[in-house]
Design an enzyme around this catalytic site. Structure first.
Site, PDB file in Angstrom:
ATOM      1  CB  SER A 168     -44.388 -15.464  -2.535  1.00 19.50           C
ATOM      2  OG  SER A 168     -43.272 -14.931  -1.858  1.00 19.50           O
ATOM      3  CG  HIS A 196     -46.679 -18.829  -4.864  1.00 24.03           C
ATOM      4  ND1 HIS A 196     -47.827 -18.506  -4.180  1.00 24.03           N
ATOM      5  CD2 HIS A 196     -45.660 -18.613  -3.998  1.00 24.03           C
ATOM      6  CE1 HIS A 196     -47.524 -18.089  -2.964  1.00 24.03           C
ATOM      7  NE2 HIS A 196     -46.209 -18.149  -2.831  1.00 24.03           N
ATOM      8  CE  LYS A 227     -47.296 -20.997  -0.841  1.00 20.77           C
ATOM      9  NZ  LYS A 227     -47.749 -20.375   0.405  1.00 20.77           N
TER      10      LYS A 227
END
Ligand SMILES: Cc1ncc(COP(=O)(O)O)c(C=O)c1O
Length: 380
Positions: A168, A196, A227
């Site tokens: 990240s 992610h 996300k």
């Protein structure tokens, strides 16, 4: 903390998930959001939430007390299908999923092998479990193998390797294929956090393990809806009996209120969009390539990022703060990432891109970042 330039401030912002946001009456190009596909503001998600509102704004209890609505079952089977897994379980968020899974699977007699740069929620889950913690050097599989051997020599009961798929704070990816080789060689299990990567990487946004063709060899997959999905919540997928075990033992699943119906509905709609909208992934990937190249050619020190997380390494915390303040003065929101979020001496500005950033805004941003790079003597 103040003496070391490590204090933080909570700031008010409007349109926080949009490519351009407002703070203190001023507009900023938002280069800090994880809303990678730009779905957080998608009208279809608002529509799904509106339709679910009639079922109430909140949930009544933990899922193990009152039970869950049909839509939660539908979502979990859609997630399992999408990930080609036997079963899926929805958690309150990614932090809770990691803490819950790791503290449920591991005991004191076990060993866990975790990349030094794994997310804080992984570190916290490991701490709670009490298992022996081997932190191997970032993406260094020789070091991982040494740790696996050490654990065998100590007569550890069970071994679990855990890694972020995309790191990240660095934006680089884990060498999952070689990790699968090691896990099989040493009889370990593998847990991959795709926070992610889902939505962003691979066909239908299935994530890195699918893209590399090794999804079947990963024992548990975790992903978050906060996300690329643009909503909130998280999931874990894997074999039916592993998921059943988590239902009985993951304390962050058992002792907490279920996600509200409006959130479940928005996640289901977002899952459809994530699978269908490969055009958003292509657009994002093109913009990331352009942005990375622009900064690299100007002479900035980048990481090995191949994803929408694109940091420039500045090293010193006060220099990084100053860089971020200068960016803000010129209308760019990009936060200074400092210890303890990253190791000492590795402070950085972490840029993250969205599919709906305008190309001309990115071009202008590169120009501004390069100018500040010269002013702060980061590039020569
Ligand atoms: C790699 C990683 N795992 C887990 C999380 C936690 O997910 P959530 O924000 O859904 O709690 C994050 C970020 O927040 C993350 O970057």
């Amino acid at each position: 903390m103040a003496e070391q330039d490590l204090t933080r401030e909570l700031k008010m912002v409007t349109d926080s998930a949009q490519p351009v946001c407002q703070r203190g009456g001023k507009s900023f190009l938002n280069l800090s959001s994880n809303n990678y596909l730009g779905l957080a503001g998608h009208p279809q998600l608002a529509d799904a939430m509106g339709q679910a509102m009639s079922r109430g704004a909140g949930s009544p209890s933990s899922r193990l007390i009152v039970g869950h609505e049909e839509e939660t079952d539908q979502l979990e089977s859609e997630l399992a299908n999408w990930q080609s897994s036997e079963a899926a379980l929805v958690f309150g968020n990614g932090y809770m999923a990691n803490v819950g899974v790791l503290s449920a699977l591991l005991r004191r007699e076990d060993a866990v092998f975790s990349d030094r740069l794994n997310h804080a929620s992984i570190v916290d889950g490991i701490r709670l479990s009490g298992a022996t913690h081997f932190r191997y050097r970032h993406r260094d599989l020789d070091h991982l193998e040494i740790c696996l051997k050490k654990a065998d020599e100590k007569g550890t009961r069970r071994k679990l390797i855990v890694t972020d798929a995309v790191f990240s704070m660095d934006g680089d990816v884990a060498p999952l294929q070689d990790m699968v080789y090691l896990k099989e060689r040493y009889g370990a299990a593998l847990f991959v956090d795709e926070a992610h990567s889902v939505g962003v990487i691979g066909v239908q946004g299935k994530g890195l393990a699918h893209e590399l063709g090794i999804a079947d060899q990963v024992d548990l997959h975790m992903g978050t809806f906060s996300k690329a999905f643009g909503v909130y919540g998280a999931y874990v997928t894997g074999k039916r009996e592993w998921i059943r075990y988590l239902i009985h033992t993951a304390r962050s699943f058992i002792y907490t209120t279920a996600l509200p119906p409006v959130v479940i509905s928005a996640i289901r709609r977002s899952l459809q969009l994530v699978q269908q909208r490969s055009v958003l992934r292509q657009s994002l990937s093109g913009k990331c390539h352009y942005f990375r190249e622009g900064l690299s050619q100007a002479g900035f020190r980048l990481t090995d990022s191949t994803t929408p997380i694109i940091p420039i390494m500045l090293g010193d915390s006060s220099r990084t703060l100053e860089f971020s303040q200068r960016l803000a003065e010129r209308g760019i929101l990009a936060v200074a990432i400092r210890p303890p979020t990253v190791p000492n001496g590795e402070a950085r500005i972490r840029f993250s891109l969205m599919a709906n950033h305008r190309e001309e805004d990115l071009r202008e941003a590169i120009r501004t970042i390069v100018q500040i790079g010269y002013e702060c003597k980061v590039i020569g």
